[in-house]
Enzyme design. Structure first.
Site, PDB file in Angstrom:
ATOM      1  N   ILE A   6       0.871  -1.171   0.000  1.00  0.00           N
ATOM      2  CA  ILE A   6       0.000   0.000   0.000  1.00  0.00           C
ATOM      3  C   ILE A   6       0.908   1.221   0.000  1.00  0.00           C
ATOM      4  O   ILE A   6       1.834   1.315   0.818  1.00  0.00           O
ATOM      5  CB  ILE A   6      -0.937  -0.022   1.226  1.00  0.00           C
ATOM      6  CG1 ILE A   6      -1.882  -1.231   1.113  1.00  0.00           C
ATOM      7  CG2 ILE A   6      -1.721   1.274   1.341  1.00  0.00           C
ATOM      8  CD1 ILE A   6      -2.713  -1.502   2.335  1.00  0.00           C
ATOM      9  N   ASN A   8       0.843   4.291   0.964  1.00  0.00           N
ATOM     10  CA  ASN A   8       1.058   5.165   2.120  1.00  0.00           C
ATOM     11  C   ASN A   8       1.584   4.433   3.358  1.00  0.00           C
ATOM     12  O   ASN A   8       1.745   5.035   4.411  1.00  0.00           O
ATOM     13  CB  ASN A   8      -0.210   5.951   2.448  1.00  0.00           C
ATOM     14  CG  ASN A   8      -1.340   5.077   2.953  1.00  0.00           C
ATOM     15  OD1 ASN A   8      -1.266   3.856   2.888  1.00  0.00           O
ATOM     16  ND2 ASN A   8      -2.401   5.688   3.432  1.00  0.00           N
ATOM     17  N   CYS A   9       1.893   3.161   3.244  1.00  0.00           N
ATOM     18  CA  CYS A   9       2.441   2.378   4.358  1.00  0.00           C
ATOM     19  C   CYS A   9       3.912   2.753   4.557  1.00  0.00           C
ATOM     20  O   CYS A   9       4.698   2.742   3.607  1.00  0.00           O
ATOM     21  CB  CYS A   9       2.302   0.894   4.048  1.00  0.00           C
ATOM     22  SG  CYS A   9       3.179  -0.191   5.188  1.00  0.00           S
ATOM     23  N   ASP A  10       4.297   3.094   5.768  1.00  0.00           N
ATOM     24  CA  ASP A  10       5.673   3.506   6.042  1.00  0.00           C
ATOM     25  C   ASP A  10       6.686   2.420   5.699  1.00  0.00           C
ATOM     26  O   ASP A  10       7.771   2.709   5.175  1.00  0.00           O
ATOM     27  CB  ASP A  10       5.831   3.918   7.508  1.00  0.00           C
ATOM     28  CG  ASP A  10       5.157   5.235   7.824  1.00  0.00           C
ATOM     29  OD1 ASP A  10       4.907   6.020   6.881  1.00  0.00           O
ATOM     30  OD2 ASP A  10       4.874   5.491   9.009  1.00  0.00           O
ATOM     31  N   LYS A  13       7.096   2.310   2.027  1.00  0.00           N
ATOM     32  CA  LYS A  13       7.884   3.473   1.598  1.00  0.00           C
ATOM     33  C   LYS A  13       9.379   3.207   1.787  1.00  0.00           C
ATOM     34  O   LYS A  13      10.192   3.541   0.930  1.00  0.00           O
ATOM     35  CB  LYS A  13       7.480   4.722   2.377  1.00  0.00           C
ATOM     36  CG  LYS A  13       6.131   5.281   1.989  1.00  0.00           C
ATOM     37  CD  LYS A  13       5.792   6.479   2.842  1.00  0.00           C
ATOM     38  CE  LYS A  13       4.402   7.003   2.552  1.00  0.00           C
ATOM     39  NZ  LYS A  13       4.054   8.135   3.430  1.00  0.00           N
TER      40      LYS A  13
END
Length: 119
Positions: A6, A8-10, A13
């Site tokens: 996903i 926006n998952c840290d 990223k």
């Protein structure tokens, strides 16, 4: 190589930044935009086991009603939940030729990069 997760998952990223910094090309499969491919999910379950792929530490799991949590007792019920709630899948998942990685473990990813399997 394909990276599932996903956007926006840290953790995703961090993984994407690692691949970018290493110059590794990959296709990103965003569960939120593209959904979950059941064939790929079943292959990942076969590789890692449903218990590891189902993220019981995350917010999505904690927000599930007790009856939903209690119903997850085997591979099929876990897969059904992961298909319905993609955010509940541990991420990222990497699939490359001869390699599958679950989660972002810097040491494991560096070893895979150095060995040439992460490409």
């Amino acid at each position: 190589m394909k990276l599932y997760g996903i956007a926006n998952c840290d953790t995703v990223k961090k993984a994407r930044r690692f691949l970018q910094d290493a110059g590794v090309e990959y296709e990103f499969h965003d569960y939120k935009k593209k959904g979950v491919d059941e064939v790929a999910l079943r292959a990942q379950v076969a590789e890692f086991g449903w218990e590891k792929l189902l993220n019981r530490r995350g917010t999505t799991w904690r927000k599930q009603p007790d009856e939903v949590k209690d119903a997850v007792t085997n591979e099929e019920t876990a897969i059904a939940l992961m298909l319905a709630e993609p955010s509940i899948i541990k991420r990222p998942v990497v699939e490359a030729e001869g390699l599958r990685l679950l989660g972002f473990d810097l040491t494991a990813w560096e070893i895979a990069l150095e060995s040439g399997t992460l490409k």
